[in-house]
Design a protein around this motif. Structure first.
Motif, PDB file in Angstrom:
ATOM      1  N   LEU A 171      19.578  14.070  11.693  1.00 22.04           N
ATOM      2  CA  LEU A 171      19.598  14.188  10.236  1.00 22.04           C
ATOM      3  C   LEU A 171      20.222  12.966   9.589  1.00 22.04           C
ATOM      4  O   LEU A 171      19.738  12.453   8.572  1.00 22.04           O
ATOM      5  N   PHE A 172      21.294  12.468  10.203  1.00 24.18           N
ATOM      6  CA  PHE A 172      21.973  11.308   9.629  1.00 24.18           C
ATOM      7  C   PHE A 172      21.094  10.064   9.712  1.00 24.18           C
ATOM      8  O   PHE A 172      21.019   9.279   8.757  1.00 24.18           O
ATOM      9  N   SER A 225      19.333  -3.465  18.753  1.00 28.52           N
ATOM     10  CA  SER A 225      20.217  -2.322  19.016  1.00 28.52           C
ATOM     11  C   SER A 225      19.759  -1.083  18.259  1.00 28.52           C
ATOM     12  O   SER A 225      19.744   0.027  18.802  1.00 28.52           O
ATOM     13  N   VAL A 226      19.376  -1.248  16.993  1.00 30.01           N
ATOM     14  CA  VAL A 226      18.901  -0.107  16.203  1.00 30.01           C
ATOM     15  C   VAL A 226      17.597   0.426  16.788  1.00 30.01           C
ATOM     16  O   VAL A 226      17.376   1.642  16.852  1.00 30.01           O
ATOM     17  N   LEU A 272      18.223   5.809   7.280  1.00 27.23           N
ATOM     18  CA  LEU A 272      17.182   4.788   7.403  1.00 27.23           C
ATOM     19  C   LEU A 272      15.979   5.052   6.509  1.00 27.23           C
ATOM     20  O   LEU A 272      15.346   4.118   6.009  1.00 27.23           O
ATOM     21  N   TRP A 273      15.681   6.333   6.288  1.00 22.92           N
ATOM     22  CA  TRP A 273      14.421   6.681   5.611  1.00 22.92           C
ATOM     23  C   TRP A 273      14.629   7.161   4.178  1.00 22.92           C
ATOM     24  O   TRP A 273      13.912   6.745   3.262  1.00 22.92           O
ATOM     25  N   ASN A 274      15.588   8.049   3.982  1.00 26.36           N
ATOM     26  CA  ASN A 274      15.746   8.701   2.681  1.00 26.36           C
ATOM     27  C   ASN A 274      16.801   8.064   1.790  1.00 26.36           C
ATOM     28  O   ASN A 274      17.032   8.542   0.680  1.00 26.36           O
ATOM     29  N   SER A 275      17.476   7.012   2.297  1.00 25.35           N
ATOM     30  CA  SER A 275      18.457   6.282   1.480  1.00 25.35           C
ATOM     31  C   SER A 275      19.533   7.206   0.930  1.00 25.35           C
ATOM     32  O   SER A 275      19.841   7.200  -0.270  1.00 25.35           O
ATOM     33  N   LEU A 320      15.721   1.164   5.829  1.00 21.83           N
ATOM     34  CA  LEU A 320      14.961   0.217   6.646  1.00 21.83           C
ATOM     35  C   LEU A 320      14.668  -1.100   5.929  1.00 21.83           C
ATOM     36  O   LEU A 320      14.180  -2.045   6.554  1.00 21.83           O
ATOM     37  N   ILE A 321      14.984  -1.161   4.639  1.00 21.19           N
ATOM     38  CA  ILE A 321      14.785  -2.405   3.892  1.00 21.19           C
ATOM     39  C   ILE A 321      16.086  -3.182   3.778  1.00 21.19           C
ATOM     40  O   ILE A 321      16.140  -4.386   4.052  1.00 21.19           O
ATOM     41  N   HIS A 322      17.167  -2.502   3.405  1.00 17.69           N
ATOM     42  CA  HIS A 322      18.440  -3.181   3.139  1.00 17.69           C
ATOM     43  C   HIS A 322      19.370  -3.211   4.344  1.00 17.69           C
ATOM     44  O   HIS A 322      20.425  -3.849   4.279  1.00 17.69           O
TER      45      HIS A 322
END
Length: 690
Positions: free
Chosen positions: A574-575, A530-531, A580-583, A613-615
């Motif tokens: 932006l969200f 889905s993501v 996903l990228w900038n935590s 993308l990790i957690h």
């Protein structure tokens, strides 16, 4: 001795000849007796005698107190209502009734004039000729015309009726007869029937009587054959202009056909067998219904573009669908459901073959949705629904959205998925029609060659926008009701994969973003598919918006892409990058803010990193697998080690190798990886979206 032998042989020969003669005489006598008995039985048959009486009775014979008349009428009436009348009986009784030899019985005869097999054409022609005598009451003429329309498809031939087309047309000026005459003319019209003086007469009648549906339908058929003669602008969508006139004979016709084991199949008695599961009735008349089952006939029909045949087929379909689905109890027995299933499957196959829906099917669906329970023949009904052409935005809510909404919110998960899939298919067909016809006709879109509906580009976009917004409302509430079920979310994302590419793939300058009730459940979904699909959708949105903006600057055209749409896209983009990228989840200024004290009570360490993308719950398994591959000797798991510059790039390549191509396209198009390599996970890091 020889003499005795000869005498004996002679005696034998004589005896044999005598036996042959006796046998021959006996055989001839038996044939004569049988023929005499047959004639005697025929002459003595009360029904035959009754028909003979009506064929020979003289005009002026009194009716009142005539016991012979009453006895014969009762006899023929009983046969007509129970077994149906043979063709010769129909001819005799119709001529008797219309000639008014005993005028008081005309109406009674017409009411029990039920054919057992076919109706002789010559009988109808003679009966029509009696209309010019002027002795028949208008109400009786109306009853006769209704009878002709009821048994029209049982008439053995139509060539002589078409030969007197002009004579029948002369009655169109009679106000009480006009609806029925127009209906009969509609069924008899051929290209050679359309003449300028007849067009002028119909236009004059329209001026006098107003825009009557029966006049408009006949004019529309004339316009198909000779568009240069009918310059009147006809409405693109008309209700059925011809009513069903079979109420007087319908029950008797059905009973006769059931008794005769369905040997006769007329247009009026076609059914889908939903009224009574033990009462299965036959459908498909010889001319119209047979088209649904013949791919060769459909191929020929599509090749020659015979619009009159499409109009006839539309009329027949409208009658069959309305009579047997809308005007029945619909208990849905097993036998009758199988017949209805077969019929609707053939209708669907026909529409798919022709690549367009029938207008009669569309009109039926708008009414049927208001009484449908959502389970009866669901795949077929939704399949037909996905074939309807573009609905004007002014009436789409009342016709389509309101009944669907009631069914959607009170239905099961699988019905919700089916409705979303149906609306997605509907949108795909609308966009395909637009992409084809916009190339041929500029901005005037003719969607459906046989039921034309001219619509401006602005009107078409309004309808598409209404549909997309409606699905957005359904999706938002549906996900709440079903707990963001992954199956429902999958169908919703299918729909938005169509929506996000409307400009580049279909040439429609319209961009509509998904509502927050769809975007955030997809972003926070627990399954990586889905993501990944949401990432692909956002990637395609960006491509479409960028291309539309560039084309707008080059051509100076006004597009249907508002500033609000661009702001929504930038907000979502932006969200996603921040999350996903900038935590940077749950921080002040983000779309989703959570009180810091509440976050502290959760005792989750570094909560702003929980959806990177990790957690992220959808990618946690991938991160764990990657960690084991990189550090197989480690017993403790430290996900922060993945955030080192080299390991982070390896992790991205690992994710992309797992088939997350949507995520890959999103990252490559929206994130500057060179400047974002080695994300520290600190709260002060900034988004690096392009």
């Amino acid at each position: 001795m020889a003499k005795a032998s000869n005498l004996t042989r002679t005696d034998v020969d004589s005896s044999f000849e005598s036996q042959l003669s006796v046998s021959s005489r006996t055989s001839n006598r038996s044939l004569r007796v049988a023929e005499k008995e047959r004639r005697k039985n025929q002459i003595g048959d009360p029904f035959v005698l009754a028909l003979k009486y009506f064929s020979e009775v003289e005009a002026g014979t009194p009716c009142l107190g005539n016991d012979v008349l009453e006895r014969n009428l009762v006899l023929v009436e009983r046969v007509g209502l129970s077994r149906g009348l043979p063709p010769e009986a129909v001819s005799v009784m119709l001529d008797y009734a219309m000639s008014l030899r005993m005028g008081a019985t005309c109406v009674r005869v017409l009411k029990f004039l039920i054919p057992a097999t076919v109706v002789p054409q010559e009988a109808v022609v003679r009966a029509v000729s009696w209309l010019c005598v002027g002795k028949i009451a208008i109400s009786t003429q109306v009853l006769f015309l209704r009878w002709v329309l009821t048994v029209f498809d049982m008439i053995d031939s139509k060539d002589h009726l078409r030969a007197i087309y002009g004579f029948i047309f002369s009655f169109v000026t009679e106000e009480n007869l006009s609806p029925y005459i127009c209906h009969m003319l509609y069924l008899l019209t051929r290209r050679e029937s359309v003449r300028p003086f007849r067009v002028r007469k119909l236009l004059d009648l329209q001026t006098k009587m107003g825009r009557q549906p029966f006049l408009l339908h006949l004019l529309s058929l004339y316009k198909v054959f000779s568009p240069e003669l009918v310059t009147l602008a006809l409405p693109s969508r008309m209700r059925s202009g011809f009513k069903n006139h079979n109420s007087t004979w319908k029950v008797a016709l059905s009973a006769v056909q059931k008794r005769n084991n369905g040997q006769v199949s007329s247009d009026i008695s076609l059914t889908l067998g939903l009224k009574d599961k033990t009462n299965s009735r036959k459908r498909l008349p010889s001319q119209m219904g047979s088209l649904l089952g013949s791919s060769l006939a459909l191929c020929y029909l599509d090749y020659v573009q015979d619009d009159s045949a499409f109009l006839r087929l539309n009329f027949w379909l409208g009658h069959a669908l309305h009579e047997e689905f809308l005007f029945c109890s619909g208990d849905g027995g097993s036998g009758s459901s199988s017949e209805a299933l077969h019929f609707l499957n053939r209708l669907l196959s026909t529409q798919h073959f022709l690549q367009e829906g029938f207008s009669s099917t569309e009109g039926f669906l708008y009414k049927f949705l208001n009484v449908w329970d959502g389970s009866l023949l669901r795949p077929q009904i939704l399949g037909l629904l996905s074939d309807i052409p573009v609905v004007p935005s002014s009436c789409i809510s009342q016709l389509l959205f309101e009944p669907l909404m009631q069914l959607f919110f009170t239905s099961t998960l699988f019905f919700k998925c089916s409705v979303i899939d149906c609306l997605n298919n509907m949108l795909l067909k609308w966009l395909t029609w637009h992409s084809v016809y916009s190339l041929e006709d500029g901005l005037d879109i003719s969607l459906n060659s046989h039921t034309p509906m001219n619509m401006t580009l602005s009107g078409f976009m309004d309808s598409v926008m209404e549909l997309v917004r409606f699905v957005g409302r359904l999706a938002t509430v549906g996900l709440q009701l079903e707990g963001c079920h992954s199956l429902l979310l999958s169908f919703i994302l299918d729909f938005y994969e169509t929506v996000c590419d409307m400009f580049l793939k279909y040439g429609l300058p319209l961009v509509v973003m998904p509502p927050a009730g769809v975007f955030y459940p997809a972003l926070f979904a627990t399954d990586p598919v889905s993501v990944d699909r949401l990432s692909y959708i956002m990637y395609r949105y960006k491509k479409n918006l960028t291309s539309a903006k560039c084309q707008q600057q080059e051509t100076k055209q006004a597009f249907h892409i508002s500033r609000q749409t661009c702001q929504e896209f930038n907000h979502y983009l932006l969200f996603m990058v921040s999350c996903l990228w900038n935590s940077k989840m749950f921080l002040p200024g983000m779309a989703i803010e959570v009180d810091q004290e509440l976050l502290a009570l959760s005792k989750v360490p570094a909560p702003w990193t929980r959806f990177d993308l990790i957690h992220h719950p959808a990618f946690l398994g991938c991160a764990l697998d990657f960690h084991h591959k990189c550090w197989p000797e480690r017993k403790d798991i430290d996900f922060n080690s993945i955030k080192a510059a080299k390991q982070w790039n390896w992790y991205m390549e690992f994710l992309f190798s797992q088939g997350f191509q949507g995520l890959q396209q999103f990252v490559q198009s929206s994130i500057n990886r060179s400047s974002a390599a080695g994300i520290s996970g600190q709260r002060g890091s900034q988004p690096t979206s392009r």
